[in-house]
Design a protein around this motif. Structure first.
Motif, PDB file in Angstrom:
ATOM      1  N   PRO A  48      31.510  45.985  40.463  1.00  0.00           N
ATOM      2  CA  PRO A  48      32.845  45.378  40.439  1.00  0.00           C
ATOM      3  C   PRO A  48      33.031  44.481  39.224  1.00  0.00           C
ATOM      4  O   PRO A  48      32.057  43.973  38.651  1.00  0.00           O
ATOM      5  CB  PRO A  48      32.834  44.527  41.715  1.00  0.00           C
ATOM      6  CG  PRO A  48      31.407  44.079  41.815  1.00  0.00           C
ATOM      7  CD  PRO A  48      30.550  45.157  41.188  1.00  0.00           C
ATOM      8  N   GLY A  49      34.264  44.288  38.838  1.00  0.00           N
ATOM      9  CA  GLY A  49      34.519  43.364  37.734  1.00  0.00           C
ATOM     10  C   GLY A  49      35.985  43.366  37.380  1.00  0.00           C
ATOM     11  O   GLY A  49      36.781  44.141  37.917  1.00  0.00           O
ATOM     12  N   SER A  50      36.318  42.494  36.437  1.00  0.00           N
ATOM     13  CA  SER A  50      37.690  42.435  35.933  1.00  0.00           C
ATOM     14  C   SER A  50      37.950  43.548  34.932  1.00  0.00           C
ATOM     15  O   SER A  50      39.062  44.073  34.846  1.00  0.00           O
ATOM     16  CB  SER A  50      37.933  41.087  35.250  1.00  0.00           C
ATOM     17  OG  SER A  50      37.918  40.042  36.180  1.00  0.00           O
ATOM     18  N   ALA A  79      38.735  45.058  39.870  1.00  0.00           N
ATOM     19  CA  ALA A  79      39.222  44.089  40.867  1.00  0.00           C
ATOM     20  C   ALA A  79      40.010  42.976  40.189  1.00  0.00           C
ATOM     21  O   ALA A  79      40.154  42.940  38.963  1.00  0.00           O
ATOM     22  CB  ALA A  79      38.035  43.523  41.633  1.00  0.00           C
ATOM     23  N   ARG A  80      40.505  42.083  41.047  1.00  0.00           N
ATOM     24  CA  ARG A  80      41.235  40.910  40.514  1.00  0.00           C
ATOM     25  C   ARG A  80      40.420  39.659  40.774  1.00  0.00           C
ATOM     26  O   ARG A  80      39.995  39.409  41.902  1.00  0.00           O
ATOM     27  CB  ARG A  80      42.585  40.757  41.203  1.00  0.00           C
ATOM     28  CG  ARG A  80      43.554  41.861  40.873  1.00  0.00           C
ATOM     29  CD  ARG A  80      44.962  41.465  41.331  1.00  0.00           C
ATOM     30  NE  ARG A  80      45.879  42.578  41.168  1.00  0.00           N
ATOM     31  CZ  ARG A  80      46.534  43.158  42.170  1.00  0.00           C
ATOM     32  NH1 ARG A  80      46.383  42.715  43.407  1.00  0.00           N
ATOM     33  NH2 ARG A  80      47.343  44.153  41.932  1.00  0.00           N
ATOM     34  N   ASN A  81      40.238  38.887  39.700  1.00  0.00           N
ATOM     35  CA  ASN A  81      39.587  37.577  39.799  1.00  0.00           C
ATOM     36  C   ASN A  81      40.707  36.543  39.727  1.00  0.00           C
ATOM     37  O   ASN A  81      41.368  36.398  38.691  1.00  0.00           O
ATOM     38  CB  ASN A  81      38.609  37.434  38.622  1.00  0.00           C
ATOM     39  CG  ASN A  81      37.873  36.111  38.634  1.00  0.00           C
ATOM     40  OD1 ASN A  81      38.324  35.162  39.251  1.00  0.00           O
ATOM     41  ND2 ASN A  81      36.754  36.060  37.936  1.00  0.00           N
ATOM     42  N   LYS A 136      41.374  34.195  36.758  1.00  0.00           N
ATOM     43  CA  LYS A 136      41.614  34.688  35.398  1.00  0.00           C
ATOM     44  C   LYS A 136      43.048  35.181  35.216  1.00  0.00           C
ATOM     45  O   LYS A 136      43.641  35.734  36.141  1.00  0.00           O
ATOM     46  CB  LYS A 136      40.668  35.855  35.088  1.00  0.00           C
ATOM     47  CG  LYS A 136      39.213  35.435  34.927  1.00  0.00           C
ATOM     48  CD  LYS A 136      38.339  36.606  34.509  1.00  0.00           C
ATOM     49  CE  LYS A 136      36.898  36.148  34.318  1.00  0.00           C
ATOM     50  NZ  LYS A 136      35.972  37.273  34.152  1.00  0.00           N
ATOM     51  N   GLY A 192      41.969  44.315  47.252  1.00  0.00           N
ATOM     52  CA  GLY A 192      41.845  43.037  47.950  1.00  0.00           C
ATOM     53  C   GLY A 192      40.436  42.502  47.814  1.00  0.00           C
ATOM     54  O   GLY A 192      39.897  42.398  46.705  1.00  0.00           O
ATOM     55  N   LEU A 193      39.852  42.186  48.954  1.00  0.00           N
ATOM     56  CA  LEU A 193      38.487  41.646  48.932  1.00  0.00           C
ATOM     57  C   LEU A 193      37.471  42.737  48.588  1.00  0.00           C
ATOM     58  O   LEU A 193      37.518  43.849  49.129  1.00  0.00           O
ATOM     59  CB  LEU A 193      38.130  41.089  50.305  1.00  0.00           C
ATOM     60  CG  LEU A 193      38.595  39.697  50.669  1.00  0.00           C
ATOM     61  CD1 LEU A 193      38.139  39.338  52.076  1.00  0.00           C
ATOM     62  CD2 LEU A 193      38.081  38.658  49.671  1.00  0.00           C
ATOM     63  N   LEU A 194      36.535  42.380  47.730  1.00  0.00           N
ATOM     64  CA  LEU A 194      35.461  43.315  47.379  1.00  0.00           C
ATOM     65  C   LEU A 194      34.649  43.674  48.628  1.00  0.00           C
ATOM     66  O   LEU A 194      34.225  44.826  48.809  1.00  0.00           O
ATOM     67  CB  LEU A 194      34.556  42.679  46.314  1.00  0.00           C
ATOM     68  CG  LEU A 194      33.375  43.511  45.877  1.00  0.00           C
ATOM     69  CD1 LEU A 194      33.829  44.802  45.204  1.00  0.00           C
ATOM     70  CD2 LEU A 194      32.478  42.707  44.954  1.00  0.00           C
ATOM     71  N   LYS A 238      25.583  44.093  39.915  1.00  0.00           N
ATOM     72  CA  LYS A 238      26.093  43.224  38.854  1.00  0.00           C
ATOM     73  C   LYS A 238      25.110  43.228  37.691  1.00  0.00           C
ATOM     74  O   LYS A 238      23.892  43.180  37.899  1.00  0.00           O
ATOM     75  CB  LYS A 238      26.242  41.782  39.374  1.00  0.00           C
ATOM     76  CG  LYS A 238      27.353  41.582  40.402  1.00  0.00           C
ATOM     77  CD  LYS A 238      28.718  41.725  39.747  1.00  0.00           C
ATOM     78  CE  LYS A 238      29.854  41.315  40.655  1.00  0.00           C
ATOM     79  NZ  LYS A 238      30.290  39.960  40.497  1.00  0.00           N
ATOM     80  N   MET A 251      28.843  34.343  44.714  1.00  0.00           N
ATOM     81  CA  MET A 251      29.616  35.547  45.060  1.00  0.00           C
ATOM     82  C   MET A 251      28.752  36.532  45.849  1.00  0.00           C
ATOM     83  O   MET A 251      29.203  37.146  46.816  1.00  0.00           O
ATOM     84  CB  MET A 251      30.145  36.231  43.793  1.00  0.00           C
ATOM     85  CG  MET A 251      31.439  35.646  43.298  1.00  0.00           C
ATOM     86  SD  MET A 251      32.305  36.732  42.143  1.00  0.00           S
ATOM     87  CE  MET A 251      31.425  36.376  40.645  1.00  0.00           C
ATOM     88  N   LEU A 260      28.397  35.213  49.381  1.00  0.00           N
ATOM     89  CA  LEU A 260      29.651  35.367  50.129  1.00  0.00           C
ATOM     90  C   LEU A 260      29.911  36.821  50.487  1.00  0.00           C
ATOM     91  O   LEU A 260      30.311  37.134  51.611  1.00  0.00           O
ATOM     92  CB  LEU A 260      30.823  34.820  49.306  1.00  0.00           C
ATOM     93  CG  LEU A 260      30.968  33.301  49.317  1.00  0.00           C
ATOM     94  CD1 LEU A 260      31.912  32.847  48.221  1.00  0.00           C
ATOM     95  CD2 LEU A 260      31.458  32.834  50.689  1.00  0.00           C
ATOM     96  N   ASN A 261      29.674  37.696  49.532  1.00  0.00           N
ATOM     97  CA  ASN A 261      29.915  39.125  49.811  1.00  0.00           C
ATOM     98  C   ASN A 261      28.968  39.642  50.889  1.00  0.00           C
ATOM     99  O   ASN A 261      29.360  40.465  51.716  1.00  0.00           O
ATOM    100  CB  ASN A 261      29.806  39.952  48.521  1.00  0.00           C
ATOM    101  CG  ASN A 261      31.045  39.814  47.663  1.00  0.00           C
ATOM    102  OD1 ASN A 261      32.158  39.774  48.184  1.00  0.00           O
ATOM    103  ND2 ASN A 261      30.869  39.715  46.360  1.00  0.00           N
TER     104      ASN A 261
END
Ligand code: PNS
Length: 157
Positions: free
Chosen positions: A7-9, A36-38, A41, A71-73, A87, A101, A104-105
């Motif tokens: 995942p990433g921007s 995804a959306r951060n 940023k 939405g959420l990863l 990552k 992160m 949390l994930n």
């Protein structure tokens, strides 16, 4: 079948990202690049542009596809049946950002995050530096795929 989600921007995707995706592909049967959306940023490229540029960058790499994470990863990785979140790390500063992160994930999805060390020869590449160099007319051809370089040249900023 094992699936790794990277995942990433990807604002925009760089050769550093592509290197990590290739390495992930040597570990997992399939790799999904999750665009995804951060929330912290502001992006130069739209969701669609980030997605399309990532798709173009990995054309020809088998077993890799690109999807948007709406939405959420944590929800996305469960939905696609991911074996792990992947990552890339360029150095210890990256790890500091990634640790919370990953925890949390895992808390939200039960899916582990695994870290892959990228090529040290590409460790200096970041999307934000690439955008900065491009903005002032610097040469970015060794840093990003040609489609990204063209897209950056066409941006007003
Ligand atoms: O390339 P980035 O900006 O470091 O990537 C961060 C990203 C986009 C992977 C992260 O912000 C993310 O997972 N966004 C999706 C929404 C989400 O799940 N947020 C909670 C993260 S713990």
């Amino acid at each position: 079948m094992s699936i790794g989600v990277c995942p990433g921007s990807y604002d925009p995707i760089t050769f550093g990202h592509v290197d990590v995706v290739r390495r992930a592909r040597s570990v997992f049967d399939e790799v999904i690049i999750g665009v995804a959306r951060n929330q912290s940023k502001r992006y130069l490229f739209s969701d669609t542009e980030r997605l399309e540029l990532a798709r173009e960058a990995v054309t020809g790499i088998g077993g890799v596809r690109v999807e948007f994470v709406p939405g959420l990863l944590a929800d996305f990785v469960r939905q696609v049946g991911a074996s792990a979140i992947v990552k890339g790390l360029r150095g210890s500063a990256d790890y500091d950002d990634e640790q919370s992160m990953a925890l949390l994930n895992r808390h939200l999805s039960g899916v582990e995050t695994v870290f892959i060390l990228g090529d040290p020869g590409l460790a200096h590449i970041s999307s934000s530096h690439v955008k900065d160099i491009a903005r002032y007319g610097g040469n970015i051809e060794d840093l990003v795929p040609s489609a990204v370089a063209r897209a950056l040249a066409g941006k007003e900023y």
